[in-house]
Motif scaffolding. Sequence first.
Motif, PDB file in Angstrom:
ATOM      1  N   SER A   1       2.787   4.648  -7.644  1.00 15.30           N
ATOM      2  CA  SER A   1       3.400   5.859  -8.186  1.00 15.30           C
ATOM      3  C   SER A   1       4.700   6.169  -7.459  1.00 15.30           C
ATOM      4  N   LEU A   2       5.724   6.499  -8.211  1.00 19.03           N
ATOM      5  CA  LEU A   2       6.977   6.947  -7.634  1.00 19.03           C
ATOM      6  C   LEU A   2       6.846   8.395  -7.182  1.00 19.03           C
TER       7      LEU A   2
ATOM      8  N   ASP B   1       0.825  -1.191   0.000  1.00 17.55           N
ATOM      9  CA  ASP B   1       0.000   0.000   0.000  1.00 17.55           C
ATOM     10  C   ASP B   1       0.862   1.245   0.000  1.00 17.55           C
ATOM     11  N   ILE B   2       1.855   1.268  -0.901  1.00 19.61           N
ATOM     12  CA  ILE B   2       2.765   2.403  -0.973  1.00 19.61           C
ATOM     13  C   ILE B   2       2.339   3.224  -2.189  1.00 19.61           C
ATOM     14  N   GLN B   3       1.455   4.183  -1.935  1.00 23.09           N
ATOM     15  CA  GLN B   3       0.887   4.983  -3.020  1.00 23.09           C
ATOM     16  C   GLN B   3       0.318   4.083  -4.112  1.00 23.09           C
ATOM     17  N   ILE B   4      -0.153   2.904  -3.730  1.00 21.81           N
ATOM     18  CA  ILE B   4      -0.667   1.944  -4.706  1.00 21.81           C
ATOM     19  C   ILE B   4      -2.180   2.069  -4.796  1.00 21.81           C
ATOM     20  N   SER B   5      -2.700   2.059  -5.968  1.00 21.16           N
ATOM     21  CA  SER B   5      -4.146   2.063  -6.150  1.00 21.16           C
ATOM     22  C   SER B   5      -4.481   1.264  -7.394  1.00 21.16           C
ATOM     23  N   GLN B   6      -5.558   0.503  -7.336  1.00 20.10           N
ATOM     24  CA  GLN B   6      -6.021  -0.195  -8.526  1.00 20.10           C
ATOM     25  C   GLN B   6      -6.480   0.841  -9.545  1.00 20.10           C
ATOM     26  N   MET B   7      -6.239   0.607 -10.827  1.00 21.99           N
ATOM     27  CA  MET B   7      -6.685   1.540 -11.852  1.00 21.99           C
ATOM     28  C   MET B   7      -8.207   1.554 -11.918  1.00 21.99           C
ATOM     29  N   SER B   8      -8.782   2.737 -11.965  1.00 15.57           N
ATOM     30  CA  SER B   8     -10.219   2.854 -12.149  1.00 15.57           C
ATOM     31  C   SER B   8     -10.569   2.549 -13.593  1.00 15.57           C
TER      32      SER B   8
END
Length: 245
Positions: free
Chosen positions: A114-115, A2-9
């Motif tokens: 995201s970096l 969960d490091i700036q991680i998000s599933q793509m909408s």
Amino acid sequence: MDIQISQMSKGDRDVRPVAPAAVMSREQLILQLSATSGPTYLQAGLRALASYAGATHYLLVRCDFIQESGLDFVVSSDWPFDLVRRLASELTSGYGRIGELEKCMSLFQPNLASLPDDLELPQGVGRQYYALTFNVGRTRFSLLLLTREAVSLSSERLRDAGLLAGYLASCTRCFEDKLERDFDLTERELECLFWIAEGKTSDEIAMILGISRNTINNYITSVMRKTATKTRSEAIAFAVRNNLV
């Protein structure tokens, strides 16, 4: 993770151009992996998996080491070293925030991360990367893949890459003892390795050590030969894992 991680909408998927299908088929990939052997098997295999998935760079990490100090969690990488070093703090802070059940549910599920915005990236490489988590026995790994700008990767090919990365990681354990016996770095080679880990160029190391730039490059080439690595980043990651720097 969960490091700036998000599933793509769904909207993200609609506007992102999909990467062209890789030329290599699944069967060709398996044949290529089967034909590769020796101490560099893991690096060559990961490069093939990254290419198959449509990625530009790979980073394989051990999740159980992420919260340790330093970069011991890096198994193999061709990411620029500065990116790996900066990402370490992001991974460390984020990985501890999620529970064990969430970690298990994330296995083989491609996630988009995201970096940090202030990081300098290789030309043409996007700021987002894919993260795939998998287990080898009781050890959990994550495969992080960089892509070209504005390109999304096939979930099916990413899952293939995760499964085969697990196979590679399990098969290369037999080479670990051989690698440890094979490398024997000189004091000068260790000094050069230390300074490139600090982000110094060959010219800067030459000034620090008082020897020529060509000699420095020869030392670094020797380091990569002895450690069976192809890039400075891989040599540094190898050195960190083996407590050489």
